[in-house]
Every structure is written in structure tokens, then in C-alpha cells.
Design a protein around this motif. Sequence first.
Motif, PDB file in Angstrom:
ATOM      1  N   MET A   1       0.968  -1.422   0.019  1.00  0.00           N
ATOM      2  CA  MET A   1      -0.136  -0.060   0.083  1.00  0.00           C
ATOM      3  C   MET A   1       0.803   1.023   0.492  1.00  0.00           C
ATOM      4  SD  MET A   1      -3.288   1.589  -0.139  1.00  0.00           S
ATOM      5  CE  MET A   1      -4.022   0.031   1.041  1.00  0.00           C
ATOM      6  N   ALA A   2       1.139   2.150  -1.159  1.00  0.00           N
ATOM      7  CA  ALA A   2       1.445   3.396  -0.679  1.00  0.00           C
ATOM      8  C   ALA A   2       0.670   4.837  -0.740  1.00  0.00           C
ATOM      9  CB  ALA A   2       1.729   3.646  -2.730  1.00  0.00           C
ATOM     10  N   THR A   3       1.570   5.771   0.322  1.00  0.00           N
ATOM     11  CA  THR A   3      -0.013   6.410   0.838  1.00  0.00           C
ATOM     12  C   THR A   3       0.381   7.551  -0.580  1.00  0.00           C
ATOM     13  OG1 THR A   3       1.642   6.967   1.969  1.00  0.00           O
ATOM     14  CG2 THR A   3      -0.312   5.990   3.181  1.00  0.00           C
ATOM     15  N   VAL A   4      -0.258   8.694  -0.868  1.00  0.00           N
ATOM     16  CA  VAL A   4       0.228   9.580  -1.458  1.00  0.00           C
ATOM     17  C   VAL A   4      -0.875  10.735  -1.149  1.00  0.00           C
ATOM     18  CG1 VAL A   4       0.147  10.647  -3.774  1.00  0.00           C
ATOM     19  CG2 VAL A   4       0.778   8.098  -2.987  1.00  0.00           C
ATOM     20  N   ALA A   5       0.008  12.278  -1.040  1.00  0.00           N
ATOM     21  CA  ALA A   5      -0.370  13.354  -0.487  1.00  0.00           C
ATOM     22  C   ALA A   5      -0.442  13.866  -2.009  1.00  0.00           C
ATOM     23  CB  ALA A   5       0.265  13.701   0.679  1.00  0.00           C
ATOM     24  N   VAL A   6      -1.779  14.290  -2.549  1.00  0.00           N
ATOM     25  CA  VAL A   6      -1.661  14.873  -3.842  1.00  0.00           C
ATOM     26  C   VAL A   6      -2.145  16.118  -3.261  1.00  0.00           C
ATOM     27  CG1 VAL A   6      -3.591  15.347  -5.546  1.00  0.00           C
ATOM     28  CG2 VAL A   6      -3.641  12.732  -4.695  1.00  0.00           C
ATOM     29  N   LEU A   7      -1.152  17.782  -3.840  1.00  0.00           N
ATOM     30  CA  LEU A   7      -1.006  18.997  -3.344  1.00  0.00           C
ATOM     31  C   LEU A   7      -2.055  19.326  -4.542  1.00  0.00           C
ATOM     32  CD1 LEU A   7       2.595  18.763  -2.257  1.00  0.00           C
ATOM     33  CD2 LEU A   7       0.614  17.922  -1.244  1.00  0.00           C
ATOM     34  N   MET A   8      -2.310  20.234  -4.017  1.00  0.00           N
ATOM     35  CA  MET A   8      -3.216  21.866  -5.422  1.00  0.00           C
ATOM     36  C   MET A   8      -3.777  22.792  -4.761  1.00  0.00           C
ATOM     37  SD  MET A   8      -6.294  18.434  -7.009  1.00  0.00           S
ATOM     38  CE  MET A   8      -6.745  19.921  -8.465  1.00  0.00           C
ATOM     39  N   THR A   9      -3.971  24.020  -5.551  1.00  0.00           N
ATOM     40  CA  THR A   9      -4.296  25.266  -5.586  1.00  0.00           C
ATOM     41  C   THR A   9      -4.862  25.497  -6.198  1.00  0.00           C
ATOM     42  OG1 THR A   9      -3.545  27.200  -4.413  1.00  0.00           O
ATOM     43  CG2 THR A   9      -2.270  26.443  -6.368  1.00  0.00           C
ATOM     44  N   CYS A  10      -6.471  26.160  -5.799  1.00  0.00           N
ATOM     45  CA  CYS A  10      -7.365  26.685  -6.857  1.00  0.00           C
ATOM     46  C   CYS A  10      -7.688  28.441  -6.370  1.00  0.00           C
ATOM     47  CB  CYS A  10      -7.894  26.416  -6.869  1.00  0.00           C
ATOM     48  SG  CYS A  10      -9.327  25.291  -5.785  1.00  0.00           S
ATOM     49  N   HIS A  11      -8.256  29.207  -7.351  1.00  0.00           N
ATOM     50  CA  HIS A  11      -8.512  30.414  -7.222  1.00  0.00           C
ATOM     51  C   HIS A  11      -9.547  30.327  -9.328  1.00  0.00           C
ATOM     52  CE1 HIS A  11      -9.393  34.096  -6.467  1.00  0.00           C
ATOM     53  NE2 HIS A  11      -8.787  35.369  -7.471  1.00  0.00           N
ATOM     54  N   MET A  96       0.657  26.900  -3.460  1.00  0.00           N
ATOM     55  CA  MET A  96       1.210  25.069  -3.421  1.00  0.00           C
ATOM     56  C   MET A  96       2.331  24.579  -1.752  1.00  0.00           C
ATOM     57  SD  MET A  96      -0.536  23.034  -6.037  1.00  0.00           S
ATOM     58  CE  MET A  96       0.734  22.023  -6.841  1.00  0.00           C
ATOM     59  N   ARG A  97       2.974  25.766  -1.683  1.00  0.00           N
ATOM     60  CA  ARG A  97       3.770  25.601  -0.726  1.00  0.00           C
ATOM     61  C   ARG A  97       2.765  25.031   0.837  1.00  0.00           C
ATOM     62  NH1 ARG A  97       6.612  29.811  -2.663  1.00  0.00           N
ATOM     63  NH2 ARG A  97       5.548  31.312  -1.675  1.00  0.00           N
ATOM     64  N   LEU A  98       1.466  25.792   0.776  1.00  0.00           N
ATOM     65  CA  LEU A  98       0.832  25.910   2.175  1.00  0.00           C
ATOM     66  C   LEU A  98       0.113  24.048   2.555  1.00  0.00           C
ATOM     67  CD1 LEU A  98      -0.772  26.737   4.214  1.00  0.00           C
ATOM     68  CD2 LEU A  98      -2.903  27.233   2.461  1.00  0.00           C
ATOM     69  N   ALA A  99      -0.437  24.363   0.540  1.00  0.00           N
ATOM     70  CA  ALA A  99      -0.911  22.504   0.381  1.00  0.00           C
ATOM     71  C   ALA A  99       0.682  21.411   1.202  1.00  0.00           C
ATOM     72  CB  ALA A  99      -1.373  21.947  -0.597  1.00  0.00           C
ATOM     73  N   TRP A 100       1.253  21.969   0.701  1.00  0.00           N
ATOM     74  CA  TRP A 100       2.406  20.348   1.266  1.00  0.00           C
ATOM     75  C   TRP A 100       3.024  21.103   2.121  1.00  0.00           C
ATOM     76  CZ3 TRP A 100       6.992  19.997  -3.581  1.00  0.00           C
ATOM     77  CH2 TRP A 100       7.646  19.176  -3.702  1.00  0.00           C
ATOM     78  N   GLN A 101       3.179  22.215   2.538  1.00  0.00           N
ATOM     79  CA  GLN A 101       3.664  22.491   4.607  1.00  0.00           C
ATOM     80  C   GLN A 101       2.240  21.287   5.512  1.00  0.00           C
ATOM     81  OE1 GLN A 101       3.863  26.401   4.390  1.00  0.00           O
ATOM     82  NE2 GLN A 101       6.030  26.538   3.820  1.00  0.00           N
TER      83      GLN A 101
END
Length: 313
Positions: A1-11, A96-101
Amino acid sequence: MATVAVLMTCHNRREKTLRCIKSLLVAMNENTPLPLTLHVYLTDDGCTDGTADAVTSLIGDLKSVKGDLKSVKGDLQSPSLNILHGDGNLYWAGGMRLAWQEAMKEGPWDYYLLLNDDTVLNSDAFVTLFAAEDYCREHFGREGIVSGMVCDPSDPTHITYGGEVFVNRFTSRRRKLVPCDKPQLCDWTHANTLLVPQQVVEEHGILYKGYRHGQADLDYGYRARRKGIPVVVTPSVCGTCPFDHPDIKGIEEQLCNMTLSKRREYLNHPLHSDADYLTMIRRCMPLKYPMTWVFRKMNLYAPHLYYWLNKKR
């Protein structure tokens, strides 16, 4: 099982963001090389069009995704969702930085997937991305960064984003990589679809805090290569994304017809910022920085001369 954090930003791109999320759900359920657990971190950067609520509803009710699946029977997998909020001034790099952090606070994850909200993934996107990651381990003896090649939605032969290699480092002329029979090393990488293993994050960090909107993905891949981290583009497309940057001729006409004050306002705006570009040159190509700074000032004060010289390169 691999865990993946998907990072996105939108406006305020509700429909585009929903199409992207829907394609992610299809790819997660239709074709994966190994069992995946996805966790979506979405920065809602001051949206006023209900994007966050619409995404929450879509992930909470997967009935609309069922019709896009060909082989899945029974219950569908659903990712967890974490909505983060900005004030509309984060732009791409900041969002994207906020999502990653935020993702790193709740990790670590096996992988981080940077995903632009105007990208629509193919159903086999994860197969393509992880095959390229396997290639890095087999051929370079370590994990690397994988950029997913994407094409124009109406023309699969027109590659819009993925990776580029330098033709001439002095003039910064580059060649866009196109489909091939194996993953290709690249100098510039775009983060429309970018898979980054946890090991790379521990060694290389995340997007540099000095960028507000653009250039952060180019910097990330370029400096990773300088550290000996393989950065490859997938051998085939793993989705679609329209090329949304104005052509150089359109920018030239626009700037040359502006007053100085309007030109300054335009070049200071985060969406076409001189600051982001100069930061990238200073960090990645420091020897070119003095001349680049002069040329960027010329673009402000004497755009006709700037574009004339640019054509002579």
C-alpha cells in the motif's frame, strides 16, 4: 500500500478544478500499479465561486464518477480531503507551498503528487508515473522526481507541459521533450503533474519560499538535478492540459503599446512577475543574473529595443 499526498491550489476555476478531481478519482479506482491511499490537500485561495464546497460534495458522493469507470465493480475508493484557505494572494507557488507544508505535518507520505487544477489525468496516469519512478531506481540506483507529460485536450500530438532540455545553456534555448520509448532526463520540469518521493523531499525540500507564482517548479527540478537527483519526464502522456501562456508576439505588442506606468504595473503583477523570473535566474544561473537584470529593465523602459535584441539571440 502506497500513500500519496495530492497537492493542489485553486482560485475561481470551479469547473476546471472539478474535472481535475474527477479524473483523479477515476485514475485512483481504474488503474493503479499497486494499492493506493490518496490524501488531497487543496488550497482554496480566496475562491468566491464555491469551489471548495463543490469538491467536498464530489469526493463525498462518488456516484457521478461511476459512469467514467470501465472495470471497477463494487465500492469505490475515496481519498481524504483537507481544504486549506488563502486570501486570494497566495497565487500558484504560495498555494502549493501551503498545501505541501500542511501535508508534511500529517505525513510522512510515500509520495507527494503536485497536480494543477486544469490538468485532466488519464485513467492509467498512476501506472505511467510509477513506471517512470521504477525506471529511476533501476537505471540511477535511487528514487527520482517524475514529471507527467501532458498534451493539448484537442490534439494529443501537441505536448504542452512535461520536461525540457537545454539546447544552449548560454542563451537558455530549450527543447521540449516529446513521447519516447522510455523516460527521459530533463533540465526543466513542469509541475502540472509531478510525483515526488518522500526520500527526495527529505533531501531536497519543497518549493522555494521566494517564489510567489511562477518559476518555482523550474527551480525545483533544476536544482534537484544539480544535487544528483534524477528528474525524468514520462515516456507517454498521462493527461491533458491546455497551454495557457500568451505567445511572445502577443506579449510584445501588449507591452510596447503600454505607457510606462502600465508596463510597470503589469511587470510587477504576480502572474507575470519580473521578481519571480529574476529569483529563478539568481538561484539557478547566477552568472547570467547581471545581464538578465539589465535586459529585464530594458523590457520595462525600452521594450522595442528589448524585443529586437531578443530576436537576434
